[in-house]
Enzyme design. Sequence first.
Site, PDB file in Angstrom:
ATOM      1  N   ASP A 125      -7.162  -1.538   3.750  1.00 35.02           N
ATOM      2  CA  ASP A 125      -6.280  -2.646   3.385  1.00 35.02           C
ATOM      3  C   ASP A 125      -6.693  -3.965   4.031  1.00 35.02           C
ATOM      4  O   ASP A 125      -6.140  -5.012   3.687  1.00 35.02           O
ATOM      5  CB  ASP A 125      -4.833  -2.327   3.807  1.00 35.02           C
ATOM      6  CG  ASP A 125      -4.292  -1.075   3.134  1.00 35.02           C
ATOM      7  OD1 ASP A 125      -4.519  -0.922   1.924  1.00 35.02           O
ATOM      8  OD2 ASP A 125      -3.662  -0.261   3.814  1.00 35.02           O
ATOM      9  N   ASP A 171      -1.538  -0.426   6.034  1.00 33.92           N
ATOM     10  CA  ASP A 171      -1.725   0.127   7.374  1.00 33.92           C
ATOM     11  C   ASP A 171      -3.131   0.627   7.634  1.00 33.92           C
ATOM     12  O   ASP A 171      -3.451   1.018   8.749  1.00 33.92           O
ATOM     13  CB  ASP A 171      -0.752   1.286   7.600  1.00 33.92           C
ATOM     14  CG  ASP A 171      -1.196   2.556   6.889  1.00 33.92           C
ATOM     15  OD1 ASP A 171      -1.708   2.444   5.756  1.00 33.92           O
ATOM     16  OD2 ASP A 171      -1.052   3.652   7.465  1.00 33.92           O
ATOM     17  N   ASP A 224       0.856  -1.188   0.000  1.00 33.30           N
ATOM     18  CA  ASP A 224       0.000   0.000   0.000  1.00 33.30           C
ATOM     19  C   ASP A 224       0.894   1.240   0.000  1.00 33.30           C
ATOM     20  O   ASP A 224       2.051   1.184   0.434  1.00 33.30           O
ATOM     21  CB  ASP A 224      -0.899  -0.023   1.241  1.00 33.30           C
ATOM     22  CG  ASP A 224      -1.685   1.260   1.390  1.00 33.30           C
ATOM     23  OD1 ASP A 224      -2.367   1.636   0.425  1.00 33.30           O
ATOM     24  OD2 ASP A 224      -1.605   1.884   2.461  1.00 33.30           O
TER      25      ASP A 224
END
Length: 778
Positions: free
Chosen positions: A670, A666, A467
């Site tokens: 996600d 995080d 990410d």
Amino acid sequence: MTAAEPAAAHSNQNSLPQAGAATDPVCGMSVDPATARYRSEHAGKTYFFCSARCLERFTAEPGRFLAPAPASAPASAAVAGARLWTCPMHPEIVRDGPAACPICGMALEPMTAAAGGDEPHPELADMTRRFWVGAALSAPLLILAMSGLMGSRLLVWVQLVLATPVVLWGGAPFFQRGWASLVGWRLNMFTLIALGTGVAYAYSLVAALAPGIFPVSFRGPHGEVPLYFEAAAVIVTLVLLGQLLELRARSATNSAIRALLDLAPKQARTIRDDGSETDIPLDAVLPGQRLRVRPGEKVPVDGVVLDGRSSIDESMLTGEPLPAEKGPGDPVTGATVNTTGSFVMRAERVGSDTVLARIVAMVAAAQRSRAPIQRLVDVISAWFVPTVLAVAMLAFVAWSVWGPPPATGFGLVNAVAVLIIACPCALGLATPMSIMVGTGRGAQAGVLVRNAEALELMEKLDTLVVDKTGTLTEGKPRLVGVVPIGGFDENELLRLVASLERGSEHPLAAAIVKGAEERGLALAAAADFNAEPGKGVVGAVGGRRVAVGNRALFESLGIDPEGLPEEADALRQDGQGVMLVAVDDRAAGLVAVADPIKESAIGALRALRAEGIRLVMLTGDSRATADAVGRKLGIDDVVAEVLPDQKAAAVKKLQDQGRFVGMAGDGINDAPALAQAQVGIAMGTGADVAMESAAVTLVKGDLQGIVRARRLSRAVMHNIRQNLFFAFVFNAVAVPVAAGVLYPWFGILLNPMIASAAMSLSSVTVVGSALRLRTVRL
């Protein structure tokens, strides 16, 4: 996405599964029929599967997976609150309430969690009670056995009294599971545990109650028959400890779902037809109702803005740290946060149809469908257990028929020696001891591992999906540049802009103000402050008229932007957020804000590439920003502007290509992808939901932790393989000796007492080997 953007990225977007996905009848995972590699025709209907293993199981027994209460049933129940229970080892088993798995005998677990706190885990509580009782009774029993004062009949009865509750009550679940494994002929560690402890206890019980049946050669110096109550009790206690540690890890699985459910507000403010307003429970909201959302409140459900304007923090959905401006006609998503203005919305999707509910369902489905590792010890045990049984039976028959008097006594003792020395104490300790020491070593290095599965899988990764916001970048906008024109001084321009922006609640404004304060600039009070929605802000600072915003703001004020828009576009291509500045109705310069890349990211990604790992950046952020970050970090495979369900689908697509995928993120957005990946890796500086969904958490949010985690994984798995090799070789050599194969040539028999000592020595050796992990370099 514009036509000028790379075609490869465009194809990545289009290849993501869309609505209408089918459900794998075996594991319950969503499968895109258009791209599914595995399918089967049955009773005139086509079924799609996520993997070859699921297809194989369905083909063998289709009726088993098409029976009522399929594994996919709770997809909508995740929010509705239905309670179904499943086996963590066999997700195809689904029941309406708590029960034992008909395949392996393990206690079933709830498939979904309820919002609002931790739930009691009945099996964990039960195993905890059994362990502490077992430990309290086994300790004095072990001390007695080591003291050598075992000849007294009184001490024999003391051993019997101490060991009986440990074995029969503390080990009852293992005997139940061992029996289930025998009935279903699915031999596993529980089979070995039940046989080993059961035979040790039964032998000792016979020896305590009827010592006269044993031959003189197997008696002690004072004519006593050796007892093995302590071996049976200690083995049960150690296995209970292992189960306790495993259950604690398993009990945290539903924490991610509970945290997701807690994101939703408890109430919504509905507007009646007469204009009056009232708060109603969230589950009472119906499609079409008008709802008011005030500043600071969460959007209750998915819908469309009818009246008013505001900035919505959608970071839980997109990962983008900047709020999105919303006005009439714009869609809003449940559980996102309204930061500034008040607005009226129309509810469109409620209950299990909301984006949040679908995220919850995906996390739950991905967690259930990720099959447990088939560890080497279980594979070999499937052959080892029947082999040991056969050897023990053969030894009993051979000694009973051809042995010297008393032949039956010799047969019984040698059969017991075989089973005692084959008791899987070393096998049972090999993996958990390495895991316990390894995870402790990882914690010292800032790598938190949830379970043994994560360590075993980490070394196998060949693809890492990362990410952007909060993982590769810091996740907080910062002032990165001030570009004055027309003779303006840089610090003076920044002072004017920051003074004006102090009146704004926008995160970009906060970044500008903080940047000015870090430069030590003295800010002034702003007058006539006015925010132009979707354009920018205007006001007066120290008698000078200041405007900060986009090109539309300049046009509305009749200000010539000169060459600022072109320069701003160039900076945006570098991933920066840029605002045009005018002072006294004249273009004065640009102010740029960006989310900085973490200092450790470049080195970490370089080290991962050197290990042959394919890197993929996956983000909900804009294409321009994502490409800019990708260029700086040398990441060629960039997928941008994806929603949470598309992130999970992108991970699934890589898995369908045969890739072994790790996902690092995080944010709440996600969570589904973290749960879908073979190994989810969460930044410890991020959302709790991400950490609960992940198998590995990096405490410092430093990508170098992934490199350390892989080194830890390799060290731990190497240690486990060494321990298992020793344990299996020990059994391979000791079992024939215990059976008496050396007796015809050398007159050697293995006394059960020596067998018990050898078994203990093998366990000590395994523990010593595992302790070497404390000094491994990461």
